[in-house]
Design an enzyme around this catalytic site. Structure first.
Site, short mmCIF file in Angstrom:
data_model
loop_
_atom_site.label_atom_id
_atom_site.label_comp_id
_atom_site.label_asym_id
_atom_site.label_seq_id
_atom_site.Cartn_x
_atom_site.Cartn_y
_atom_site.Cartn_z
N PHE A 11 2.87 -0.31 -5.14
CA PHE A 11 4.25 0.25 -4.88
C PHE A 11 5.06 -0.85 -4.17
O PHE A 11 6.16 -1.17 -4.97
CB PHE A 11 4.04 1.37 -3.83
N ASP A 33 -3.17 -9.75 -9.12
CA ASP A 33 -3.47 -8.30 -8.82
C ASP A 33 -4.62 -8.01 -9.68
O ASP A 33 -4.82 -8.24 -10.77
CB ASP A 33 -2.32 -7.32 -9.26
N THR A 36 -6.47 -2.38 -9.38
CA THR A 36 -7.39 -1.31 -8.91
C THR A 36 -6.66 0.08 -9.26
O THR A 36 -5.64 0.04 -10.00
CB THR A 36 -7.38 -1.18 -7.43
N THR A 123 1.16 -4.29 9.10
CA THR A 123 1.85 -2.83 9.00
C THR A 123 1.72 -2.55 10.56
O THR A 123 1.29 -3.05 11.30
CB THR A 123 0.81 -1.86 8.50
N ASP A 124 2.91 -1.50 10.74
CA ASP A 124 2.97 -1.14 12.09
C ASP A 124 1.51 -0.35 12.69
O ASP A 124 1.74 -0.13 13.63
CB ASP A 124 4.27 -0.21 12.33
N GLU A 125 0.85 0.03 11.68
CA GLU A 125 -0.17 0.86 12.11
C GLU A 125 -1.24 -0.11 12.98
O GLU A 125 -2.17 0.45 13.85
CB GLU A 125 -1.30 1.37 10.82
N TYR A 148 -8.60 1.63 7.84
CA TYR A 148 -7.53 0.84 7.34
C TYR A 148 -6.86 0.11 8.15
O TYR A 148 -6.64 -1.37 8.14
CB TYR A 148 -6.52 1.77 6.64
N SER A 151 -8.78 -3.30 9.64
CA SER A 151 -8.61 -4.08 8.64
C SER A 151 -7.51 -4.91 8.28
O SER A 151 -7.72 -6.14 8.28
CB SER A 151 -9.31 -3.50 7.16
N LYS A 152 -6.38 -4.16 8.51
CA LYS A 152 -5.17 -4.79 8.29
C LYS A 152 -4.89 -5.83 9.82
O LYS A 152 -4.45 -6.82 9.53
CB LYS A 152 -4.10 -3.90 8.24
P1 NAD Z 1 -0.59 -0.09 -2.97
O1 NAD Z 1 -1.91 0.37 -2.81
O2 NAD Z 1 0.22 0.51 -3.65
O3 NAD Z 1 -0.80 -1.37 -3.90
C1 NAD Z 1 -1.99 -2.49 -3.60
C2 NAD Z 1 -1.89 -3.35 -4.65
O4 NAD Z 1 -2.96 -4.22 -4.51
C3 NAD Z 1 -2.43 -2.86 -6.03
O5 NAD Z 1 -1.30 -3.28 -7.18
C4 NAD Z 1 -3.73 -3.31 -6.16
O6 NAD Z 1 -4.26 -3.32 -7.43
C5 NAD Z 1 -3.65 -4.49 -5.53
N1 NAD Z 1 -4.87 -4.80 -4.96
C6 NAD Z 1 -5.79 -4.03 -4.29
N2 NAD Z 1 -7.06 -4.88 -3.86
C7 NAD Z 1 -6.69 -5.95 -4.60
C8 NAD Z 1 -7.58 -7.26 -4.58
N3 NAD Z 1 -8.96 -7.24 -3.84
N4 NAD Z 1 -7.17 -8.31 -5.27
C9 NAD Z 1 -5.94 -8.39 -5.77
N5 NAD Z 1 -5.20 -7.20 -5.90
C10 NAD Z 1 -5.66 -6.22 -5.30
O7 NAD Z 1 0.02 -0.63 -1.46
P2 NAD Z 1 1.60 -0.66 -1.10
O8 NAD Z 1 1.75 0.58 -0.49
O9 NAD Z 1 2.38 -1.41 -2.13
O10 NAD Z 1 1.33 -1.71 0.21
C11 NAD Z 1 1.32 -2.88 0.04
C12 NAD Z 1 0.93 -3.85 1.16
O11 NAD Z 1 1.94 -3.51 2.21
C13 NAD Z 1 -0.25 -3.33 1.79
O12 NAD Z 1 -0.77 -4.76 2.55
C14 NAD Z 1 0.06 -2.52 2.92
O13 NAD Z 1 -0.96 -2.69 3.87
C15 NAD Z 1 1.36 -2.93 3.34
N6 NAD Z 1 2.38 -2.07 4.01
C16 NAD Z 1 2.42 -0.60 3.14
C17 NAD Z 1 3.34 0.33 3.69
C18 NAD Z 1 3.65 1.39 3.04
O14 NAD Z 1 4.23 2.31 3.96
N7 NAD Z 1 3.01 1.51 1.92
C19 NAD Z 1 3.96 -0.01 5.09
C20 NAD Z 1 3.47 -1.29 5.93
C21 NAD Z 1 2.60 -2.22 5.32
O1 TDX Z 2 -1.66 14.90 2.33
C1 TDX Z 2 -1.09 14.58 3.37
N1 TDX Z 2 -0.71 15.38 4.26
C2 TDX Z 2 -0.25 14.85 5.52
O2 TDX Z 2 0.14 15.68 6.48
C3 TDX Z 2 -0.95 13.19 3.43
C4 TDX Z 2 -1.43 12.19 2.16
C5 TDX Z 2 -0.39 12.68 4.65
N2 TDX Z 2 -0.03 13.50 5.73
C6 TDX Z 2 0.26 12.98 6.95
C7 TDX Z 2 -0.34 11.92 7.61
C8 TDX Z 2 0.68 11.04 8.06
O3 TDX Z 2 1.04 11.39 9.50
O4 TDX Z 2 1.66 12.32 6.61
C9 TDX Z 2 1.72 11.12 7.23
C10 TDX Z 2 2.03 9.98 6.17
O5 TDX Z 2 0.72 9.61 5.58
P1 TDX Z 2 0.51 8.69 4.62
O6 TDX Z 2 1.52 8.69 3.24
O7 TDX Z 2 -0.83 8.46 4.07
O8 TDX Z 2 0.93 7.38 5.38
P2 TDX Z 2 0.20 6.67 6.73
O9 TDX Z 2 -1.15 7.22 7.10
O10 TDX Z 2 1.38 6.84 7.71
O11 TDX Z 2 0.28 5.05 6.39
C11 TDX Z 2 1.29 4.55 5.53
O12 TDX Z 2 2.18 3.83 6.30
C12 TDX Z 2 1.65 2.65 6.88
C13 TDX Z 2 0.80 3.79 4.28
O13 TDX Z 2 -0.06 4.48 3.70
C14 TDX Z 2 0.14 2.39 4.83
O14 TDX Z 2 -0.16 1.37 3.75
C15 TDX Z 2 1.00 1.66 5.82
O15 TDX Z 2 0.48 0.75 6.54
#
Ligand code: NAD
Ligand code: TDX
Length: 343
Positions: A11, A33, A36, A123-125, A148, A151-152
């Site tokens: 994403f 990449d 996965t 991440t903020d988590e 999760y 691990s981050k």
């Molecule tokens: P995502 O799950 O959509 O994408 C992850 C990508 O990493 C995929 O393309 C997958 O194929 C690749 N990948 C997974 N394992 C791999 C491996 N072993 N080697 C190479 N590639 C691999 O994730 P995202 O939401 O785009 O998040 C990207 C990064 O940002 C992550 O590190 C996540 O922790 C961080 N992040 C995400 C959010 C959020 O809200 N989505 C917020 C803060 C930080």
């Molecule tokens: O089906 C659902 N129902 C629901 O109530 C899902 C999937 C989520 N939720 C709630 C859980 C959380 O409070 O919504 C909120 C957001 O959930 P997610 O979209 O799973 O995000 P979150 O767990 O907050 O984590 C996301 O933000 C920080 C990203 O997935 C992480 O990769 C990032 O680090």
């Protein structure tokens, strides 16, 4: 400058690649990449032959693949990760392998290659959960609560330790919840848009009052580039949109945008260990790097809803594949046990 991006088919990665190729002629990208379940080549299919872009299918935890990918690159933006909290509760092992071991392997490869910058997308988590007041700053102690986020946090601290111990130019970013195009429909916003579109229940965990601080992915990408350009090695930068919303508010916004009834809301069993509230203080990043979020939340969500409606094939293909087994495992029992009164 040539930059190794990891996880570019996910994403945030796909949005990063699109932004850089469109707006940063000074940057070339190598995208490593593993493809996965979350990595989708369709996200970047139209850019496959772009002159400033090269794709390598490979695993960040594979020493040989990591070394080959980073060769000839001057900087790294590391965002490959297992990213979904619910999947980490189902099975933590892959999260440790990719997020922890993969980060260590990539850090070593980047050290050997002598890169001048390494941006670790954390991440903020990692800060854990907030009460009703207060904000995460870069000095808030880390207290991750899910496999999760643990691990981050390990990856995040490893990068900072490499700076402290080896003088390695690692920089860490900690961003809040992203939304926008190309987000895999396991996450709250795209799951609820696509379910509501199909008149399917929206499974809201617990009381629906957990709070997340939302930022449009484009603003996060601009923040990452500000850190890549001007961040100081060894520093942490918070990135956040300042848009705190309860999950119930998000759900109501999506239903209103789609003209769907509130009766689709279905309260289901809570996520184990569910963090109550996240909220980012991004004062340091704003002040030091001159970055700020630019996308208004209401407009950003409306545009995101439109994107999903205009890209049905993209998500219908995902939701009709292996995703169906995941959905049944994650939601089957929860939905069958949900109270008949859905409001
Ligand atoms: P995502 O799950 O959509 O994408 C992850 C990508 O990493 C995929 O393309 C997958 O194929 C690749 N990948 C997974 N394992 C791999 C491996 N072993 N080697 C190479 N590639 C691999 O994730 P995202 O939401 O785009 O998040 C990207 C990064 O940002 C992550 O590190 C996540 O922790 C961080 N992040 C995400 C959010 C959020 O809200 N989505 C917020 C803060 C930080
Ligand atoms: O089906 C659902 N129902 C629901 O109530 C899902 C999937 C989520 N939720 C709630 C859980 C959380 O409070 O919504 C909120 C957001 O959930 P997610 O979209 O799973 O995000 P979150 O767990 O907050 O984590 C996301 O933000 C920080 C990203 O997935 C992480 O990769 C990032 O680090």
């Amino acid at each position: 400058m040539r930059v190794l991006l990891t996880g570019g088919c996910g994403f945030i990665g796909a949005n990063f690649v699109r932004h850089v190729l469109a707006q940063r002629e000074d940057l070339e990208l190598v995208n490593l990449d593993a493809l996965t379940y979350a990595g989708n080549p369709a996200n970047l299919a139209d850019l496959a032959d772009h002159p400033r872009y090269r794709f390598i299918k490979g695993d960040v935890a594979d020493r040989v693949a990591a070394a080959e990918a980073v060769r000839g690159c001057q900087a790294v933006v590391h965002m490959a990760a297992e990213s979904h909290v619910d999947r980490s509760i189902e099975g933590p092992a892959e999260f440790i392998r990719t997020n922890v071991v993969g980060t260590q392997v990539l850090l070593d490869a980047a050290r050997d290659a002598g890169v001048s910058r390494f941006v670790l997308v954390s991440t903020d988590e990692v800060y854990g959960s907030l009460g009703p007041t207060g904000y995460f700053t870069e000095t808030t102690p880390l207290a991750p609560s899910s496999p999760y986020s643990a691990s981050k946090a390990a990856a995040d601290l490893l990068a900072l330790a490499y700076h402290h111990t080896f003088g390695f130019p690692a920089i860490v970013t900690r961003c809040s919840n992203n939304y926008g195009p190309y987000q895999f429909p396991e996450k709250l916003i795209p799951l609820f848009i696509t379910n509501a579109d199909a008149n399917r229940p929206l499974p809201l965990y617990g009381d629906g009052r957990n709070v997340r601080d939302w930022i449009h992915v484009e603003d996060h990408v601009r923040g990452l580039l500000a850190v890549l350009d001007r961040g100081r090695p060894g520093e942490v930068y918070n990135i956040g949109g300042g848009n705190e919303r309860t999950n119930l508010e998000i759900t109501q916004t999506i239903l209103a945008a789609l003209g769907k009834p509130a009766s689709l809301i279905t309260f289901v069993a809570d996520r184990l260990g569910h963090d109550r509230r996240y909220a980012i203080d991004a004062t340091k990043t704003r002040g030091e790097l001159g970055w700020r979020p630019t996308i208004d939340f209401k407009e950003g969500v409306a545009a995101t809803v439109r994107w999903y409606l205009e890209h049905r094939t993209w998500w219908e293909e995902i939701k009709s594949g292996a995703y169906r087994d995941y959905y049944e495992r994650m939601y089957g029992d929860r939905l069958r046990r949900a109270p008949a009164d859905r409001t």
